[in-house]
Design an enzyme around this catalytic site. Sequence first.
Site, PDB file in Angstrom:
ATOM      1  N   ASP A  29     -16.732  77.302  54.126  1.00  0.00           N
ATOM      2  CA  ASP A  29     -15.578  77.253  53.230  1.00  0.00           C
ATOM      3  C   ASP A  29     -15.553  75.949  52.437  1.00  0.00           C
ATOM      4  O   ASP A  29     -16.032  74.916  52.913  1.00  0.00           O
ATOM      5  CB  ASP A  29     -14.286  77.404  54.054  1.00  0.00           C
ATOM      6  CG  ASP A  29     -13.096  77.784  53.184  1.00  0.00           C
ATOM      7  OD1 ASP A  29     -13.308  78.210  52.026  1.00  0.00           O
ATOM      8  OD2 ASP A  29     -11.951  77.663  53.660  1.00  0.00           O
ATOM      9  N   ASN A  77     -11.868  88.926  50.522  1.00  0.00           N
ATOM     10  CA  ASN A  77     -12.286  88.197  49.325  1.00  0.00           C
ATOM     11  C   ASN A  77     -12.307  89.053  48.058  1.00  0.00           C
ATOM     12  O   ASN A  77     -12.381  88.525  46.946  1.00  0.00           O
ATOM     13  CB  ASN A  77     -13.645  87.506  49.532  1.00  0.00           C
ATOM     14  CG  ASN A  77     -13.576  86.271  50.410  1.00  0.00           C
ATOM     15  OD1 ASN A  77     -14.498  85.959  51.167  1.00  0.00           O
ATOM     16  ND2 ASN A  77     -12.473  85.519  50.331  1.00  0.00           N
TER      17      ASN A  77
HETATM   18  C1  IPE Z   1     -13.242  82.719  54.580  1.00  0.00           C
HETATM   19  O1  IPE Z   1     -12.924  81.815  53.568  1.00  0.00           O
HETATM   20  C2  IPE Z   1     -14.310  83.634  54.111  1.00  0.00           C
HETATM   21  C3  IPE Z   1     -15.605  83.035  53.801  1.00  0.00           C
HETATM   22  C4  IPE Z   1     -15.953  81.799  53.941  1.00  0.00           C
HETATM   23  C5  IPE Z   1     -16.583  83.954  53.319  1.00  0.00           C
HETATM   24  P1  IPE Z   1     -11.652  81.992  52.631  1.00  0.00           P
HETATM   25  O2  IPE Z   1     -11.626  80.810  51.774  1.00  0.00           O
HETATM   26  O3  IPE Z   1     -11.688  83.318  51.989  1.00  0.00           O
HETATM   27  O4  IPE Z   1     -10.460  81.975  53.705  1.00  0.00           O
HETATM   28  P2  IPE Z   1      -8.903  81.841  53.493  1.00  0.00           P
HETATM   29  O5  IPE Z   1      -8.490  82.908  52.533  1.00  0.00           O
HETATM   30  O6  IPE Z   1      -8.645  80.480  52.946  1.00  0.00           O
HETATM   31  O7  IPE Z   1      -8.324  82.023  54.846  1.00  0.00           O
HETATM   32  C1  IPE Z   2     -16.082  79.815  50.530  1.00  0.00           C
HETATM   33  O1  IPE Z   2     -15.610  78.900  49.605  1.00  0.00           O
HETATM   34  C2  IPE Z   2     -16.960  80.865  49.915  1.00  0.00           C
HETATM   35  C3  IPE Z   2     -16.351  82.199  49.840  1.00  0.00           C
HETATM   36  C4  IPE Z   2     -15.226  82.564  50.357  1.00  0.00           C
HETATM   37  C5  IPE Z   2     -17.116  83.181  49.121  1.00  0.00           C
HETATM   38  P1  IPE Z   2     -14.290  79.168  48.808  1.00  0.00           P
HETATM   39  O2  IPE Z   2     -14.623  79.911  47.566  1.00  0.00           O
HETATM   40  O3  IPE Z   2     -13.268  79.807  49.669  1.00  0.00           O
HETATM   41  O4  IPE Z   2     -13.851  77.694  48.447  1.00  0.00           O
HETATM   42  P2  IPE Z   2     -12.381  77.107  48.444  1.00  0.00           P
HETATM   43  O5  IPE Z   2     -11.777  77.369  49.791  1.00  0.00           O
HETATM   44  O6  IPE Z   2     -11.627  77.789  47.356  1.00  0.00           O
HETATM   45  O7  IPE Z   2     -12.581  75.646  48.186  1.00  0.00           O
HETATM   46 MG    MG Z   3     -11.808  79.104  50.880  1.00  0.00          MG
END
Ligand code: IPE
Ligand code: IPE
Ligand code: MG
Length: 259
Positions: A29, A77
């Site tokens: 993340d 997502n």
């Molecule tokens: C969790 O990250 C999913 C992945 C890393 C693929 P998110 O960024 O989607 O999680 P939330 O929504 O902040 O909980």
């Molecule tokens: C994790 O990084 C990757 C996916 C969920 C695909 P994020 O896209 O959630 O990055 P932040 O949390 O917005 O920084």
């Molecule tokens: Mg994230």
Amino acid sequence: MSDTVSHDKEVDVLDLNSEIPRHVAIIMDGNGRWAKAQKKPRIIGHRRGVETVREVVKACRELNIEVLTLFAFSSENWRRPAKEVSLLMELFFTALDREVKRLHRNNIRLRIIGEHSAFPERIQKRIVKAEALTADNDGMILNVAANYGGKWDIVQATQKLAAKAARGEIEADKITEEMIAAELSMSGQPDPDLFIRTGGEERISNFLIWQLAYTELYFTDTLWPAFDRSEFDKALTSFAGRQRRFGHTGDQIEKLRNA
Ligand code: IPE
Ligand code: IPE
Ligand code: MG
């Protein structure tokens, strides 16, 4: 009750003595925030994230870690802006293409866990091809969780067991933990020993639910694109310093470790 373990569910002494986890599971993340901090579009962070994946896979292979599971795209997502979702699909597609050969060369078996049917056909085909190419590799398993949700995994396992019960192959009241585990996406693999989440949030976000029951959890503020080998080593050091008790007392565990 004696001091030693005398139950049907025995603790594996190997798990207690192992300083290196057999299975590491990671929520990657912070890609978006990493990009934003540099005033760049979010996709740039996702791209850099692929480079981190490459490095962590390499480190795990070198350390003889048996299984690495990476959360790439959650079942939630899809709620992101359509543009980001389609760019992520594109990135997933090209990464599958580009990285699979490297994985194969390194004797790594790739498994894509999650509900494949939601992906565009060309991605589904690529998944089948990549899994088939690496199916016989036995150096390490890399599970990439894509359109994965821990709740989905339990639901699909339940559906399979319910169908078996309806066909009279099993009895509903004789369903065991082992039978449920056997229907989950990562059946046959050890449960994660170490869970890592980068990016500062301290939550599971519908990643592995069943399988994390006794996993050691590690959270770091470091954003995924900045998670380098030294950050990974910090997580491993933290893991090595923990006492896993699986319900026992600390004294019992010490005795078992020294037995
Ligand atoms: C969790 O990250 C999913 C992945 C890393 C693929 P998110 O960024 O989607 O999680 P939330 O929504 O902040 O909980
Ligand atoms: C994790 O990084 C990757 C996916 C969920 C695909 P994020 O896209 O959630 O990055 P932040 O949390 O917005 O920084
Ligand atoms: Mg994230």
